[in-house]
Design an enzyme around this catalytic site. Sequence first.
Site, PDB file in Angstrom:
ATOM      1  N   THR A   1      13.182   4.701  10.737  1.00  0.00           N
ATOM      2  CA  THR A   1      14.188   3.699  11.106  1.00  0.00           C
ATOM      3  C   THR A   1      13.850   2.357  10.471  1.00  0.00           C
ATOM      4  OG1 THR A   1      14.481   4.836  13.204  1.00  0.00           O
ATOM      5  CG2 THR A   1      15.280   2.559  13.090  1.00  0.00           C
TER       6      THR A   1
ATOM      7  N   CYS B   1      -9.212  -6.175   1.618  1.00  0.00           N
ATOM      8  CA  CYS B   1      -9.400  -4.781   2.045  1.00  0.00           C
ATOM      9  C   CYS B   1     -10.856  -4.351   1.964  1.00  0.00           C
ATOM     10  CB  CYS B   1      -8.576  -3.846   1.174  1.00  0.00           C
ATOM     11  SG  CYS B   1      -6.891  -4.361   1.099  1.00  0.00           S
TER      12      CYS B   1
ATOM     13  N   THR C   1       0.858  -1.192   0.000  1.00  0.00           N
ATOM     14  CA  THR C   1       0.000   0.000   0.000  1.00  0.00           C
ATOM     15  C   THR C   1       0.887   1.234   0.000  1.00  0.00           C
ATOM     16  OG1 THR C   1      -1.732  -1.193   1.171  1.00  0.00           O
ATOM     17  CG2 THR C   1      -1.832   1.210   1.261  1.00  0.00           C
TER      18      THR C   1
ATOM     19  N   ASN D   1      -5.547  -9.627  -8.025  1.00  0.00           N
ATOM     20  CA  ASN D   1      -5.667 -10.307  -6.734  1.00  0.00           C
ATOM     21  C   ASN D   1      -6.996 -11.018  -6.554  1.00  0.00           C
ATOM     22  OD1 ASN D   1      -6.359  -7.391  -6.680  1.00  0.00           O
ATOM     23  ND2 ASN D   1      -7.170  -7.871  -4.667  1.00  0.00           N
TER      24      ASN D   1
END
Length: 382
Positions: A244, A330, A77, A156
């Site tokens: 990070t 989703c 995404t 998908n």
Amino acid sequence: MATSPIYLDYAATTPVDPRVTEVMIRVLRDPIAFANPSSTQHAFGLAAANQVAQAREQLAAALQVTAKGIIWTSGATEANNLAIKGFAYANSARGKHLITVVTEHKAVLDCFSALAKQGFRITLLPVNNQGFVDLEQLRQALTIDTLLVSVMAVNNETGVIQDIAAIAAIVHAHGARLHVDAVQALGKIPMTEIGQHADLFSITAHKIYGPKGVGALVLRDDPRLKLVPLLHGGNQEHALRAGTLAPHQLLGFAEAAELAVSEWAHNTAHIRALNQHLLAGFALLPQIAVHSWLAPRVPHIVNISVQGVDGETLSKAYNQCMAVSNGSACNVNTKQPSHVLLAQGIPLALAQASLRFSLGKMTTASDIEAALDYLRYLLRNI
Ligand SMILES: Cc1ncc(COP(=O)(O)O)c(C=O)c1O
């Protein structure tokens, strides 16, 4: 009838391969490389940075791309957002037109909708009744100010494989760039095809037996390919994606990708046999139509509709013993019929009564037999 739930929803996500878990645990237990990979002023940080570099090299080798083109993200995404919005913002002085396809995942379609609200001109290409993009319509949609075309490699919901080489040839002949959502392609079709033709492509670990929460945007090695970052706060990933990095996630993803590519032939043969088994069972049930029957498809995904039943009742009853989906994961809570099936011209009632079976390397012939048995049982009883 099945007695315990059977997982046939591998296109939504996959379990983590134990070999990937091993790698991740080893990294998490490392007494030195736990450090921040950006803290390269000391030995701890350098060890962590080495792990990031190792993951980048391993993923690049699996994909046959250059390591410096890999931008780590939290998943596909985010990779799709960075590719589409990051490219559109960076190049808006050259044009304002963007093209995608009506059957894309929401992670692409919603980026386009957001850009439309910001003044970009959007073309949504239709598909034919098999889910295929018409290359002539693509050619006609491209204009002098088209910046980017985004087309998924493998759908998908239906498993349909688009002809990325042919699409890329048309897009590039018009001077535009091609982004490919390759989430469902990785480990299912050869990635060299995508790496050679796409300017940018998005992938994610959790569809290939890797961990959730990590993915990548892969950029062609071309200094003229400009993006702007969507996340600000640090100069990680060539200042394109601040934050990070998590070496255990990255090495887990890289290991999963290496396994997906090296074991591709073995896994595909196994899943192809299961696919034939499933299709042979469906062929004996006259109420069932298999979608995109005539299109090239990956064997991992089989999408059917059942005539004469209420879709919600069917899905609820079937999922008591099985784990399948009726559309993209989703969209589960929206209760909307699949936009992919509707775009293929499937009537509303049939689109509502659809089930997506997605098979994985852990699926067995007895899982398929149970899936068929339970479907036959339900068709007699609901
Ligand atoms: C084709 C496609 N694109 C994008 C995504 C989103 O990926 P992620 O879950 O990594 O954000 C998915 C996952 O459902 C997908 O199937």
